[in-house]
Design an enzyme around this catalytic site. Structure first.
Site: not given
Ligand code: PMP
Length: 287
Positions: A52, A151, A184
């Site tokens: 990622r 990200k 989200e």
């Molecule tokens: N959405 C956002 C905007 C995030 O920054 C994150 C990570 N903290 C997540 C979802 C969750 O992703 P992960 O399970 O890879 O931590």
């Protein structure tokens, strides 16, 4: 005790871990990052996090100046040097120092930073009882403006929503996309249980495809739960049987109230508890 931070090619004391005031990461949020978690000295799904990170960097034409192997070792070394077999790791790659203009071509030397820290978790008693959330008025970034799949260091969109959540007394906030669909939370993905189905918004709802989200979907399938990506509205959440959020730091956390409405019975539901337990076993078993 002062922390040791990995900067580019070596561990340095925290006080010496510095970037230039001309770094475009600082000036413009021009860079990418990852948040990882180690359990008993082993990073959960390291390869997926590196994939990622490299995908995020590629999307913004940023060349990460170290190899995946070197970065993987740097992550392990940083955790070990700070005595954190169970810890959180932040990897940051900035565009590097440049001019005050935007032009990325006028930057040199992207900075690679690895910080290990203790986990900052939601209050245990809230996790136990289930979270109360509100929907933020701030919409998730339009994918055509800045794809949420990157990200990037530009998290102001999420911070604006987080502020709204905090102002309403909540530790997280739900974000909708530009079409009014559920996207989200500010740093976590969203799931609901409706009848016999487990549902979560698809990538094109404008989300970061969480690594915890992926693991939970796999666990659901393995447990014989019908899990699908689906476009969701707030109505689908208000009328859901169960709701939970997922993230690297959060793991699987029940949500029992959204915008003042109880979700389901207003207590963590059986599917949520089952998946939270399965995730707990997976990460502590080295998954
Ligand atoms: N959405 C956002 C905007 C995030 O920054 C994150 C990570 N903290 C997540 C979802 C969750 O992703 P992960 O399970 O890879 O931590």
């Amino acid at each position: 005790m002062s922390r040791l931070v990995f900067m580019n090619d070596r561990l340095v004391p925290e006080a010496e871990a510095r970037v230039s005031v001309f770094d475009h990461g600082l000036l413009y949020g021009d860079g990418v990052f990852e948040g990882l978690r180690a359990y008993s000295g082993r990073v959960f799904r390291l390869a997926e996090h590196l994939d990622r990170l490299w995908a995020s960097a590629r999307a913004i034409c940023l060349e990460i100046p170290v190899s995946r192997d070197v970065l993987g070792r740097a992550i392990d070394e940083t955790l070990a040097a700070n005595g954190l077999p169970d810890g959180y790791v932040r990897v940051v790659v900035t565009r590097g120092a440049g001019s005050l203009g935007l032009d990325p071509a006028r930057t040199s030397a992207p900075q690679v930073i690895v910080i290990a820290d203790r986990l900052a978790l939601y209050p245990a008693e809230q996790v136990e009882r289930g979270l109360r959330l509100v929907t933020a008025a701030t919409q998730r970034s339009h994918p055509a403006a800045l794809s949420p799949r990157i990200k990037s260091l530009n998290y102001l969109n999420n911070i604006m929503a987080k502020l709204e959540g905090k102002q309403a007394g909540c530790v997280e906030a739900l974000m909708l996309n530009h079409k009014g669909e559920v996207a989200e939370c500010t740093a976590d993905n969203v799931f609901v249980v409706r009848g016999s189905r487990l549902l979560t918004p698809p990538p094109d709802a404008g989300i970061l495809e969480g690594i915890t989200r992926g693991a939970v979907m796999e666990l659901a399938v393995a447990a014989g739960i019908d899990c699908r990506e689906a476009t969701l509205t707030r109505h689908d959440l208000y009328t859901a049987d169960e709701m939970f959020i997922t993230g690297t730091a959060a793991e699987v956390v029940p949500v029992v109230e959204l915008d003042g409405r109880a979700i389901g019975d207003g207590v963590p539901g059986p599917v949520t508890r089952r998946l939270a337990a399965a995730f707990h076993r997976l990460v502590r078993g080295g998954g």
